[in-house]
Design a protein around this motif. Structure first.
Motif, PDB file in Angstrom:
ATOM      1  N   LEU A 186     -19.663  -5.648  -6.226  1.00 52.02           N
ATOM      2  CA  LEU A 186     -19.982  -4.247  -6.519  1.00 52.02           C
ATOM      3  C   LEU A 186     -20.062  -4.015  -8.023  1.00 52.02           C
ATOM      4  CD1 LEU A 186     -17.570  -2.482  -3.990  1.00 52.02           C
ATOM      5  CD2 LEU A 186     -19.911  -3.238  -3.627  1.00 52.02           C
ATOM      6  N   ILE A 211     -10.279   5.798  -1.739  1.00 59.62           N
ATOM      7  CA  ILE A 211      -8.972   5.532  -1.120  1.00 59.62           C
ATOM      8  C   ILE A 211      -7.989   6.643  -1.487  1.00 59.62           C
ATOM      9  CG2 ILE A 211      -6.997   3.972  -1.072  1.00 59.62           C
ATOM     10  CD1 ILE A 211      -8.958   1.663  -1.576  1.00 59.62           C
ATOM     11  N   ARG A 267       0.817  -1.217   0.000  1.00 61.20           N
ATOM     12  CA  ARG A 267       0.000   0.000   0.000  1.00 61.20           C
ATOM     13  C   ARG A 267       0.847   1.262   0.000  1.00 61.20           C
ATOM     14  NH1 ARG A 267      -0.937  -2.399   4.790  1.00 61.20           N
ATOM     15  NH2 ARG A 267       0.050  -1.451   6.594  1.00 61.20           N
ATOM     16  N   ARG A 277       0.937   4.184  -2.864  1.00 55.91           N
ATOM     17  CA  ARG A 277       0.791   5.616  -2.564  1.00 55.91           C
ATOM     18  C   ARG A 277       1.891   6.436  -3.216  1.00 55.91           C
ATOM     19  NH1 ARG A 277      -0.392   4.778   3.818  1.00 55.91           N
ATOM     20  NH2 ARG A 277      -2.331   3.634   3.554  1.00 55.91           N
ATOM     21  N   ARG A 317     -21.626   6.635   3.424  1.00 61.36           N
ATOM     22  CA  ARG A 317     -21.213   7.340   2.208  1.00 61.36           C
ATOM     23  C   ARG A 317     -19.774   7.859   2.266  1.00 61.36           C
ATOM     24  NH1 ARG A 317     -23.828  11.756  -0.741  1.00 61.36           N
ATOM     25  NH2 ARG A 317     -22.538  10.894  -2.374  1.00 61.36           N
ATOM     26  N   THR A 318     -19.109   7.686   3.397  1.00 59.37           N
ATOM     27  CA  THR A 318     -17.715   8.136   3.468  1.00 59.37           C
ATOM     28  C   THR A 318     -16.820   7.135   2.726  1.00 59.37           C
ATOM     29  OG1 THR A 318     -17.276   6.881   5.470  1.00 59.37           O
ATOM     30  CG2 THR A 318     -18.060   9.130   5.777  1.00 59.37           C
ATOM     31  N   PRO A 319     -15.580   7.549   2.414  1.00 58.41           N
ATOM     32  CA  PRO A 319     -14.670   6.585   1.784  1.00 58.41           C
ATOM     33  C   PRO A 319     -14.566   5.276   2.563  1.00 58.41           C
ATOM     34  CG  PRO A 319     -13.731   8.769   1.681  1.00 58.41           C
ATOM     35  CD  PRO A 319     -14.990   8.898   2.497  1.00 58.41           C
ATOM     36  N   LEU A 320     -14.555   5.361   3.907  1.00 59.78           N
ATOM     37  CA  LEU A 320     -14.454   4.139   4.707  1.00 59.78           C
ATOM     38  C   LEU A 320     -15.717   3.291   4.554  1.00 59.78           C
ATOM     39  CD1 LEU A 320     -12.782   2.525   6.749  1.00 59.78           C
ATOM     40  CD2 LEU A 320     -14.042   3.673   8.553  1.00 59.78           C
ATOM     41  N   TRP A 353     -17.526  13.619  -2.582  1.00 57.12           N
ATOM     42  CA  TRP A 353     -17.612  12.946  -3.876  1.00 57.12           C
ATOM     43  C   TRP A 353     -17.968  13.937  -4.974  1.00 57.12           C
ATOM     44  CZ3 TRP A 353     -15.628   8.342  -3.433  1.00 57.12           C
ATOM     45  CH2 TRP A 353     -15.748   7.671  -2.208  1.00 57.12           C
ATOM     46  N   PRO A 403     -17.462  -2.943   1.912  1.00 59.95           N
ATOM     47  CA  PRO A 403     -17.810  -4.075   1.034  1.00 59.95           C
ATOM     48  C   PRO A 403     -16.633  -4.511   0.159  1.00 59.95           C
ATOM     49  CG  PRO A 403     -19.399  -2.293   0.808  1.00 59.95           C
ATOM     50  CD  PRO A 403     -18.285  -1.760   1.631  1.00 59.95           C
ATOM     51  N   ALA A 404     -15.734  -3.564  -0.138  1.00 61.60           N
ATOM     52  CA  ALA A 404     -14.561  -3.903  -0.939  1.00 61.60           C
ATOM     53  C   ALA A 404     -13.617  -4.811  -0.150  1.00 61.60           C
ATOM     54  CB  ALA A 404     -13.833  -2.634  -1.371  1.00 61.60           C
ATOM     55  N   ALA A 432      -4.752   1.250   0.403  1.00 66.65           N
ATOM     56  CA  ALA A 432      -5.419   1.358   1.705  1.00 66.65           C
ATOM     57  C   ALA A 432      -5.029   0.170   2.580  1.00 66.65           C
ATOM     58  CB  ALA A 432      -6.928   1.402   1.528  1.00 66.65           C
ATOM     59  N   SER A 433      -5.098   0.365   3.897  1.00 65.81           N
ATOM     60  CA  SER A 433      -4.796  -0.724   4.808  1.00 65.81           C
ATOM     61  C   SER A 433      -6.104  -1.349   5.292  1.00 65.81           C
ATOM     62  CB  SER A 433      -3.998  -0.205   6.002  1.00 65.81           C
ATOM     63  OG  SER A 433      -4.025  -1.154   7.039  1.00 65.81           O
ATOM     64  N   VAL A 473     -10.899   0.330  12.703  1.00 63.93           N
ATOM     65  CA  VAL A 473     -11.769   1.491  12.912  1.00 63.93           C
ATOM     66  C   VAL A 473     -13.236   1.055  12.969  1.00 63.93           C
ATOM     67  CG1 VAL A 473     -12.603   3.640  11.897  1.00 63.93           C
ATOM     68  CG2 VAL A 473     -10.167   3.106  11.832  1.00 63.93           C
ATOM     69  N   VAL A 522      -7.642  -4.085  -2.267  1.00 57.47           N
ATOM     70  CA  VAL A 522      -7.677  -2.951  -1.337  1.00 57.47           C
ATOM     71  C   VAL A 522      -6.251  -2.509  -1.009  1.00 57.47           C
ATOM     72  CG1 VAL A 522      -8.221  -2.278   1.038  1.00 57.47           C
ATOM     73  CG2 VAL A 522      -9.938  -3.435  -0.333  1.00 57.47           C
ATOM     74  N   ARG A 541     -24.527   8.530   7.491  1.00 55.28           N
ATOM     75  CA  ARG A 541     -23.481   9.354   6.871  1.00 55.28           C
ATOM     76  C   ARG A 541     -22.242   8.518   6.577  1.00 55.28           C
ATOM     77  NH1 ARG A 541     -23.504  15.093   8.724  1.00 55.28           N
ATOM     78  NH2 ARG A 541     -24.770  15.971   7.072  1.00 55.28           N
ATOM     79  N   PHE A 580     -10.676   9.113   5.883  1.00 55.82           N
ATOM     80  CA  PHE A 580     -11.674   8.083   5.667  1.00 55.82           C
ATOM     81  C   PHE A 580     -13.071   8.504   6.105  1.00 55.82           C
ATOM     82  CE2 PHE A 580      -8.470   4.554   5.302  1.00 55.82           C
ATOM     83  CZ  PHE A 580      -8.907   4.185   4.043  1.00 55.82           C
ATOM     84  N   ALA A 621     -14.443  11.526   5.619  1.00 56.45           N
ATOM     85  CA  ALA A 621     -14.884  12.724   4.936  1.00 56.45           C
ATOM     86  C   ALA A 621     -16.384  12.681   4.697  1.00 56.45           C
ATOM     87  CB  ALA A 621     -14.143  12.855   3.614  1.00 56.45           C
ATOM     88  N   TYR A 627     -13.699  -6.057  -7.087  1.00 57.85           N
ATOM     89  CA  TYR A 627     -14.661  -6.181  -5.996  1.00 57.85           C
ATOM     90  C   TYR A 627     -15.923  -6.790  -6.585  1.00 57.85           C
ATOM     91  CZ  TYR A 627     -11.346  -2.801  -4.206  1.00 57.85           C
ATOM     92  OH  TYR A 627     -10.190  -2.159  -3.836  1.00 57.85           O
ATOM     93  N   ARG A 686     -17.635   3.098   2.059  1.00 60.37           N
ATOM     94  CA  ARG A 686     -17.626   2.452   0.742  1.00 60.37           C
ATOM     95  C   ARG A 686     -16.552   1.384   0.646  1.00 60.37           C
ATOM     96  NH1 ARG A 686     -19.251   7.315  -3.366  1.00 60.37           N
ATOM     97  NH2 ARG A 686     -21.048   6.188  -4.172  1.00 60.37           N
ATOM     98  N   LEU A 687     -15.522   1.532   1.477  1.00 63.13           N
ATOM     99  CA  LEU A 687     -14.414   0.573   1.429  1.00 63.13           C
ATOM    100  C   LEU A 687     -14.823  -0.769   2.045  1.00 63.13           C
ATOM    101  CD1 LEU A 687     -11.411   0.347   0.657  1.00 63.13           C
ATOM    102  CD2 LEU A 687     -10.836   1.044   2.965  1.00 63.13           C
ATOM    103  N   VAL A 731     -14.763   3.106  -4.996  1.00 64.97           N
ATOM    104  CA  VAL A 731     -13.975   2.622  -3.861  1.00 64.97           C
ATOM    105  C   VAL A 731     -12.530   3.089  -4.027  1.00 64.97           C
ATOM    106  CG1 VAL A 731     -12.970   0.583  -2.778  1.00 64.97           C
ATOM    107  CG2 VAL A 731     -15.407   0.629  -3.312  1.00 64.97           C
ATOM    108  N   ASP A 741     -14.949  -8.199  -0.335  1.00 65.09           N
ATOM    109  CA  ASP A 741     -14.774  -8.811  -1.655  1.00 65.09           C
ATOM    110  C   ASP A 741     -13.341  -9.201  -1.954  1.00 65.09           C
ATOM    111  OD1 ASP A 741     -17.366  -8.693  -2.289  1.00 65.09           O
ATOM    112  OD2 ASP A 741     -17.230  -7.136  -3.807  1.00 65.09           O
TER     113      ASP A 741
END
Lengths: 265, 305
Positions: free
Chosen positions: A94, A106, A74, A78, B168-171, A123, B176-177, B190-191, B198, B185, B165, A116, A118, A91, B173-174, A102, B180
């Motif tokens: 999805l 990231i 990762r 970056r 809908r944040t990046p986390l 978006w 389900p990823a 991302a870690s 979290v 990921v 809320r 994370f 936000a 994924y 949405r992450l 997704v 999968d």
């Protein structure tokens, strides 16, 4: 030309098998390099060492003048090195659109754009680093370039093989890589479609300014798209030259090209 | 608007129904946490750990410091659960699937074991909670239940909005990823372990608030709150409800409590049988949970308005 990537004396063994034996190569910025070699010659091991999946036992990898040998995948991502996979890593549950989102999430989080947690409106408003445009526009732009726009609502799990392959590469583009490693981008794609797909992928990728390393078994694809070829055999690089020179090299003909022909026949 | 409806509606409920609704809120908060874990592909068989910690944190406030304010209790429950989950998360975030589930179960049973052996905290009998106060005032006997219910409604609605809320944040949405494809990921930068950590803490905080709420509603706590059957109850609610929306756990918890109460009333010795049958019917006919009924209806309505 300055080297974007400089690998020096990489060694890696799996038990009795030597997957990398003093592998050294400097990759210049803005080039397209083809990696060839039979299965087990060490191409994917080379890619896995660059992207941090495997740690070399000896040797060092420098990227843009910085030592990245000990970093996890990762961190390397970056820094701007992305990869696609021989078997697409998507994924599955999805949609194509969500797959892209997704990835963009990231990228936004890593860029410190609210992290994370936000709020939802990032978006719509925050520009995606490297693209300077909001998330939806970036996703649209990339899907368009890879000819995936019509698939946006489809689940990644049910896509045809070739489309999965393209999505796998398109996903890497959201991070705006400066160095992109493609592991057999045209495997599983029919012979007639290979050139078209490779053309589209390279155009899309080069348009964003990425230097490309790709693994390929089809010598016609290699000679047409690569500016430079690294031929692997038994964990070593046995030739490093322009395609016409490398593919004519007697050792490459014996160990790589001949076998590839035999396998195709 | 939802809040006003809940608060005025609550005024007309009989006392016993207020109790059921409040307990449903408490359990729904735990299920809400399980829902976000489930979205990341993780099933915790030990969420009762945080439910119980939240309850004992709230109880300890009254027992040792004489504080019985509902909101302070919930804050204490959240803090206790959050801190514990932060520490245990370093261990748990490494595991997935059945290993994650069983490890979380084991941790909750350790807490159960500790509480049973602890005489200061009442051992197997537990202890009583001080009568609830609200911002320093003590509501009259006729109003205590309503005050607790109203506080529960306010806090639950607030937390549901926060989780809504979060989705809908990046986390959000992450998650389900991660379920999968964790390889992708990591290779997107991302870690997964950090993200799971979290999410685990957030789920624990929700359970902690739920535990504190349950403690102050029932007025008594005991180690059974950490027992594995309690965790099972929360999984039951989560499966019953489905993971389609933040409203689902609340609807699920309310229906669970109604089935539970009715079944217990009708046949005190075999009420588990009715609950089991209800879950079987849901799993067979609505594998995505009760909420799939709502989403099906809304898509049908959208097509033929």
């Amino acid at each position: 030309m300055p080297a974007i990537l400089d690998a020096r004396g990489l060694c890696k063994r799996f038990g009795a098998v030597t997957a990398a034996n003093e592998v050294s190569a400097a990759i210049e910025k803005d080039t397209v390099v083809g990696l060839i070699g039979t299965n087990g010659a060490g191409k994917t091991t080379f890619i896995n060492m660059i992207t941090g999946y495997l740690k070399p036992e000896r040797g060092a990898i420098e990227y843009e003048g910085r030592d990245i040998t000990a970093l996890p995948p990762r961190e390397i991502t970056r820094l701007g090195i992305c990869r696609s996979f021989q078997i697409p890593q998507l994924y599955g549950s999805l949609s194509v659109w969500e797959n892209m989102m997704v990835g963009i999430g990231i990228v936004l989080a890593n860029a410190g754009q609210g992290g994370f947690f936000a709020r939802g409106r990032i978006w719509d408003t925050r520009p995606v680093p490297g693209y300077g445009r909001p998330a939806a526009e970036v996703a649209e732009h990339i899907l368009e370039r890879f000819g995936l726009a019509d698939y946006r609502h489809r689940n990644a799990q049910v896509l045809p093989g070739g489309v999965r392959k393209l999505l796998d590469i398109a996903l890497t583009m959201v991070a705006k890589p400066r160095l992109l490693l493609l592991d057999e981008p045209t495997s599983g794609v029919s012979a007639q479609e290979k050139f078209g797909i490779m053309q589209m992928v390279l155009e899309a990728v080069r348009a964003e300014g990425a230097t490309v390393l790709f693994v390929e078994h089809d010598m016609e694809v290699v000679s047409r798209f690569a500016q430079r070829v690294l031929a692997f055999y038994d964990g070593r690089i046995i030739a490093d030259a322009a395609p016409e020179v490398a593919l004519a090299d007697p050792e490459v003909r014996r160990h790589v090209v001949g076998r590839a022909r035999a396998a195709h026949a | 608007m939802v809040l006003v409806a809940l608060l005025t509606g609550g005024l007309f409920l009989p006392q016993w129904a207020m109790f059921i609704v409040t307990i449903a809120f408490a359990k729904a908060l735990v299920a809400l946490g399980l829902m976000i874990l489930l979205r990341a592909g993780l099933i915790s068989f030990g969420q009762a750990l945080y439910y119980c910690l939240g309850a004992y944190a709230a109880g300890a406030l009254g027992r040792f410091l004489g504080i019985a304010d509902i909101f302070v209790q919930m804050l204490a429950g959240a803090a206790a659960a959050g801190i514990a989950a932060f520490i245990l998360g370093f261990l748990l975030a490494k595991y997935r699937g059945i290993f994650f589930g069983l490890l979380s179960l084991a941790l909750s049973m350790i807490l159960y074991g500790l509480l049973v052996k602890n005489e200061t905290l009442g051992s197997t009998d537990g202890f009583n909670i001080l009568p609830s106060t609200l911002f320093g005032t003590r509501p009259g006997p006729a109003w205590v239940r309503y005050a607790v219910l109203a506080s529960a409604a306010v806090v639950s609605l607030g937390l549901a909005l926060v989780v809504h809320r979060y989705l809908r944040t990046p986390l959000g949405r992450l998650a389900p990823a991660i379920k999968d494809n964790e390889i992708r990921v990591e290779y997107m930068g991302a870690s997964a372990r950090y993200a799971v950590h979290v999410i685990y803490v957030v789920a624990a905080v929700l359970a902690g608030v739920g535990g504190a709420l349950a403690a102050t509603t029932v007025g008594h706590i005991d180690p059974d709150m950490a027992f594995w059957t309690t965790s099972g109850e929360f999984i039951f609610i989560t499966i019953l409800a489905g993971t389609g929306s933040v409203v689902a756990p609340f609807a699920g918890a309310l229906i669970y409590e109604i089935i539970h109460t009715t079944a217990y009333d009708l046949s005190p010795n075999t009420w588990q049988l009715s609950l089991g049958a209800a879950l079987l019917i849901i799993i067979v006919f609505l594998p995505q949970g009760l909420w799939s009924l709502v989403s099906k209806m809304s898509t049908r309505y959208a097509r033929h308005p």
